[in-house]
Design a protein around this motif. Structure first.
Motif, PDB file in Angstrom:
ATOM      1  N   LEU A  30       0.828  -1.190   0.000  1.00  8.11           N
ATOM      2  CA  LEU A  30       0.000   0.000   0.000  1.00  8.11           C
ATOM      3  C   LEU A  30       0.871   1.253   0.000  1.00  8.11           C
ATOM      4  O   LEU A  30       0.704   2.156  -0.812  1.00  8.11           O
ATOM      5  CB  LEU A  30      -0.849  -0.052   1.267  1.00  8.11           C
ATOM      6  CG  LEU A  30      -2.187   0.603   1.224  1.00  8.11           C
ATOM      7  CD1 LEU A  30      -3.058  -0.112   0.231  1.00  8.11           C
ATOM      8  CD2 LEU A  30      -2.816   0.546   2.604  1.00  8.11           C
ATOM      9  N   ALA A 191      -7.374   0.365  -2.199  1.00  7.19           N
ATOM     10  CA  ALA A 191      -8.316  -0.312  -1.304  1.00  7.19           C
ATOM     11  C   ALA A 191      -9.063  -1.399  -2.068  1.00  7.19           C
ATOM     12  O   ALA A 191      -9.259  -2.507  -1.572  1.00  7.19           O
ATOM     13  CB  ALA A 191      -9.289   0.691  -0.696  1.00  7.19           C
ATOM     14  N   GLN A 194      -6.737  -4.441  -2.767  1.00  3.74           N
ATOM     15  CA  GLN A 194      -6.430  -5.199  -1.568  1.00  3.74           C
ATOM     16  C   GLN A 194      -7.649  -5.957  -1.045  1.00  3.74           C
ATOM     17  O   GLN A 194      -7.561  -7.145  -0.769  1.00  3.74           O
ATOM     18  CB  GLN A 194      -5.873  -4.259  -0.502  1.00  3.74           C
ATOM     19  CG  GLN A 194      -5.275  -5.026   0.649  1.00  3.74           C
ATOM     20  CD  GLN A 194      -4.150  -4.262   1.306  1.00  3.74           C
ATOM     21  OE1 GLN A 194      -4.370  -3.212   1.896  1.00  3.74           O
ATOM     22  NE2 GLN A 194      -2.946  -4.764   1.219  1.00  3.74           N
ATOM     23  N   GLY A 237      -9.826  -2.542   5.086  1.00  5.52           N
ATOM     24  CA  GLY A 237     -10.098  -1.585   4.015  1.00  5.52           C
ATOM     25  C   GLY A 237     -10.217  -0.163   4.562  1.00  5.52           C
ATOM     26  O   GLY A 237      -9.658   0.780   4.010  1.00  5.52           O
ATOM     27  N   ASP A 240      -6.885   1.012   5.397  1.00  7.35           N
ATOM     28  CA  ASP A 240      -6.192   1.385   4.155  1.00  7.35           C
ATOM     29  C   ASP A 240      -6.534   2.822   3.780  1.00  7.35           C
ATOM     30  O   ASP A 240      -5.656   3.636   3.510  1.00  7.35           O
ATOM     31  CB  ASP A 240      -6.671   0.501   2.985  1.00  7.35           C
ATOM     32  CG  ASP A 240      -5.999  -0.857   2.980  1.00  7.35           C
ATOM     33  OD1 ASP A 240      -5.134  -1.071   3.850  1.00  7.35           O
ATOM     34  OD2 ASP A 240      -6.344  -1.684   2.124  1.00  7.35           O
ATOM     35  N   VAL A 241      -7.839   3.094   3.760  1.00  7.16           N
ATOM     36  CA  VAL A 241      -8.282   4.423   3.352  1.00  7.16           C
ATOM     37  C   VAL A 241      -7.705   5.475   4.293  1.00  7.16           C
ATOM     38  O   VAL A 241      -7.165   6.499   3.855  1.00  7.16           O
ATOM     39  CB  VAL A 241      -9.829   4.500   3.333  1.00  7.16           C
ATOM     40  CG1 VAL A 241     -10.289   5.926   3.100  1.00  7.16           C
ATOM     41  CG2 VAL A 241     -10.388   3.577   2.261  1.00  7.16           C
ATOM     42  N   SER A 267     -16.533   5.362   1.821  1.00  6.16           N
ATOM     43  CA  SER A 267     -15.606   4.234   1.900  1.00  6.16           C
ATOM     44  C   SER A 267     -16.343   2.972   2.316  1.00  6.16           C
ATOM     45  O   SER A 267     -16.073   1.886   1.800  1.00  6.16           O
ATOM     46  CB  SER A 267     -14.496   4.513   2.911  1.00  6.16           C
ATOM     47  OG  SER A 267     -13.880   5.735   2.632  1.00  6.16           O
ATOM     48  N   LEU A 271     -16.389  -0.336   0.217  1.00  4.66           N
ATOM     49  CA  LEU A 271     -15.779  -1.575   0.711  1.00  4.66           C
ATOM     50  C   LEU A 271     -16.786  -2.721   0.683  1.00  4.66           C
ATOM     51  O   LEU A 271     -16.419  -3.859   0.397  1.00  4.66           O
ATOM     52  CB  LEU A 271     -15.235  -1.369   2.124  1.00  4.66           C
ATOM     53  CG  LEU A 271     -13.994  -0.477   2.156  1.00  4.66           C
ATOM     54  CD1 LEU A 271     -13.617  -0.118   3.575  1.00  4.66           C
ATOM     55  CD2 LEU A 271     -12.829  -1.165   1.456  1.00  4.66           C
TER      56      LEU A 271
END
Ligand SMILES: Nc1ncnc2c1ncn2[C@@H]1O[C@H](COP(=O)(O)OP(=O)(O)OP(=O)(O)O)[C@@H](O)[C@H]1O
Ligand SMILES: [Mg+2]
Lengths: 375, 312
Positions: A30, A191, A194, A237, A240-241, A267, A271
């Motif tokens: 990432l 995101a 992944q 996730g 990640d964001v 998000s 997700l």
């Protein structure tokens, strides 16, 4: 119900703990990809090595030259006294751009004549050359304005009489940092990649190891299993964001003018759609290899048809229709809008609606298909 | 022993399941009484796994009825789950988790109380001879130990019906003996066991056997009675070249079947009086042989005789 989901989560956590590289594998790609996008994927050109040939040696010429390094776009690597030396610098690659100020630059400027300024660029990288030329014209414009003001103050001459002759070049991406454009999009892209692959692999792995069949004869329901299996990826996730957002803002100074809640909501929907997609992949794969191949097949078109790099409006109509079933398309609009424009639901509701519909359909279909795939 | 009265623990009626055009299970009915060790034997693809998965409620039959411990599996699979345990051909263990953690996971999944879990896990591990390996990762266990751990996990919630699909395939003889030790003690405590096996010695240990072939049950009885029911008698002919013996005798009058068994041929004939005739035929054809003796049929012979598979 919660009891059994908790058991699944505990098991996932234990497995994660057993694998000391797991966190690294989650975070490193990432961060690396963020930095690659942040630095490499840009239309901006900085620190263009530049050689200067000043044949005028006047206050005005020195003044103009000083404008070049000041922007950070150019870096003066050599001052030469002849055209030959300048050419040699460019030929040897010492410099990418050459600025030649001809004699009587200051005089002509003062007289309101067209003052000659010549720019030579190494055309091997036509993109860089064009961009560098664009910067030159920008700098010259600034110089003209400054000079006219100075002149106006000192001699009362009408501003605007000053002119430096430089051929007009097309200018794009003026002022806007490309990173500002890219990094919000990178969040969605990373995101998606992944979460889809993690979800697909995790479920296929259980199938491959035979633990899925084992779990299905236990009292846990299919929905509970899916929840236990995907909640960790939802959390990952979101992390990640958050991580990419913070890094983008802190390291790359991408402005974040919108509301974190709008981002969180967007998000979450995104997700859910990504998890649905991952589950769908898992139902279509018997082995992790199959899942890998499918994932590869899927992620690239999603990326290309998202508007991340290539404008959707420029695509053929048939492909434009495809973008409507691409969750990344909506999320990138939301991300850019939240970061750069600071708009909220009032403006973004169509994208939220699209994302919510997609998430619902994908999750629904994938849960149904998951049931079937057990036979 | 078997056949003795008692409650029916597993009952299947006219169960069918197709995969495309293939009838994997083609109308099977069976009834297993409480406390039985019931064996399914049959060649690869006979439909043993498919049948077990349906009994376990992981696969829906196209037709038929399944009642498990009084619970209709098709109508109420959740209620059935609490009573049964199904151990697939390959028990799914989490290889990154230790023996204890795997047990813990399956116990929690079935909602086993912490105290019950501890005592039961200790008992089962002890019976399986696995107490020293409690902290070892499942991925690092030998094949036999993995199967035993699978059994421990499958038994942690004290099921009343145990479905085992080829539980000892690929397991060494010592582990197999321990495995059977556990099965016997489970039977003592009233657990009903239905297992499939590819080992004929294991088949002989079952209280009753169902001989499966191409999605159907051909015969179902105790091993002893199945043997009695075998039509004809069995001769074992030892020979340096058993293939030659089979070639010479399989078309002889009165011979019902010939099965290669390593260094000998098992011949099924319509009567014990055929022995001199067979010996004469071998002489006549110049095929060397050691001995022709009438023997007790094994399950394999019975299987071949009853299903017609491999018969002449
Ligand atoms: N999910 C499935 N999809 C399609 N065909 C299947 C499926 N499961 C089993 N079959 C087919 O059904 C038939 C019976 O298979 P099954 O696994 O029940 O046999 P088995 O008796 O358990 O064999 P083995 O001794 O090899 O384990 C086989 O021909 C098999 O290929
Ligand atoms: Mg099988």
């Amino acid at each position: 119900m919660f009891e059994r989901i908790r058991v699944m989560l505990m098991k996932e956590f234990l497995e994660l703990k057993r694998d000391p590289w797991a966190i690294f594998r989650l975070v490193a790609p990432l961060v690396i990809q963020l930095f690659i996008y942040g630095y490499a994927a840009t239309f901006t050109v900085n620190h263009v090595s530049t050689v200067v040939l000043d044949l005028d040696r006047s206050q005005a010429s020195r003044d103009l030259i000083s404008h070049f390094p000041a922007t950070g776009r150019f870096e003066i690597v050599d001052n030469v006294t002849s055209q030959q030396s300048l050419n040699r610098d460019i030929d040897t690659g010492t410099a990418v751009a050459g600025i030649i100020i001809h004699a009587e630059f200051a005089k002509k400027l003062l007289n309101g004549q067209s003052a000659p300024l010549e720019v030579v660029v190494d055309g091997t990288n036509s993109n860089t050359a064009l961009i560098a030329l664009g910067y030159v014209s920008q700098i010259v414009t600034i110089f003209q304005a400054d000079y006219a003001n100075a002149l106006g103050v000192s001699s009362g001459a009408a501003p605007g009489a000053v002119s430096v002759s430089l051929q007009e070049r097309p200018w794009f991406n003026a002022g806007l940092e490309d990173r500002w454009f890219f990094i919000p999009g990178v969040i969605g892209t990373l995101a998606l990649m992944q979460v889809v692959s993690l979800t697909a692999f995790a479920v296929v792995r259980e199938r491959e190891m035979g633990t899925l069949e084992q779990i299905m004869v236990s009292p846990i329901s299919r929905v509970e299993f899916i929840l236990g299996k995907t909640v960790p990826f939802f959390i990952i996730g979101l992390a990640d964001v958050a991580l990419v957002t913070v890094l983008g803002a802190a390291w790359f100074h991408v402005p974040f003018v919108g509301s974190p809640f709008v981002l969180l909501f967007g998000s979450s929907l995104f997700l859910l759609a990504a998890i649905g997609l991952g589950l769908l992949l898992s139902t279509a794969s018997r082995t992790q290899q199959q899942a890998f191949a499918l994932n590869f097949f899927l992620v690239n078109p999603l990326f290309i048809l998202s508007g991340f790099a290539f404008p959707i409006s420029a695509m053929p109509a048939a492909l434009q229709w495809f973008t409507f079933i691409n969750p990344l398309r909506y999320f990138i609009v939301i991300l850019r809008a939240v970061f750069l424009k600071g708009v909220g639901f009032a403006v973004l509701w169509p994208d939220f609606l699209g994302l919510a519909l997609l998430a619902g359909v994908m999750l629904g279909v994938s849960v149904l298909r998951f049931q079937k795939s057990l036979d | 022993m078997s056949g003795a009265g008692g409650q029916v623990a597993v009952a299947a009626r006219e169960v069918r399941r197709h995969f495309g055009a293939l009838a994997a299970v083609d109308g099977i009915s069976l009834s297993v009484k409480q406390g039985e060790i019931f064996g399914l034997v049959g060649p690869d693809g006979a439909g043993k796994t498919t049948l077990m998965r349906m009994l376990a409620g992981v696969l829906r039959p196209d037709e038929g009825e399944i009642v498990l411990d009084g619970v209709d599996v098709l109508a109420d699979p959740e209620a059935a789950k609490a009573r049964l345990s199904y151990m697939p051909q390959r028990f799914g263990l989490y290889e990154d988790l230790s023996v204890d953690e795997n047990i813990f996971f399956y116990a929690e999944l079935f909602g086993v109380e912490r105290k019950a879990r501890k005592t039961r896990a200790a008992e089962l591990l002890d019976a399986a001879g696995m107490t020293p390996f409690r902290r070892r990762l499942a991925g690092q266990l030998s094949g036999g130990m993995k199967q035993k751990l699978g059994l421990v996990c499958a038994l942690i919630h004290t099921p009343t019906v145990l479905l085992l699909d080829e539980p000892t395939t690929g397991v060494d003889p010592v582990s197999r003996r321990e495995f059977w030790g556990i099965l016997y003690s489970l039977r003592e405590s009233g657990v009903t066991i239905l297992l499939s096996t590819a080992y004929m010695d294991e088949a002989e240990r079952c209280s009753r056997l169902a001989l499966m072939h191409e999605g159907r049950v051909h015969d179902c009885d105790t091993p002893a009675r199945l043997k009695q029911a075998m039509p004809g008698v069995l001769f074992a002919v030892t020979a340096p070249d058993p293939r030659a013996v089979r070639a010479a005798l399989q078309d002889a009058p009165g011979v019902l079947g010939a099965l290669l068994m390593g260094d000998r041929v098992n011949l099924r004939a319509d009567s014990a009086a055929r022995a001199p005739e067979l010996a004469a035929r071998l002489h006549e054809r110049g095929v060397a042989y050691g001995d022709i003796a009438q023997v007790e049929p094994g399950i394999e012979d019975v299987f071949v005789a009853l299903t017609g598979a491999g018969a002449a």
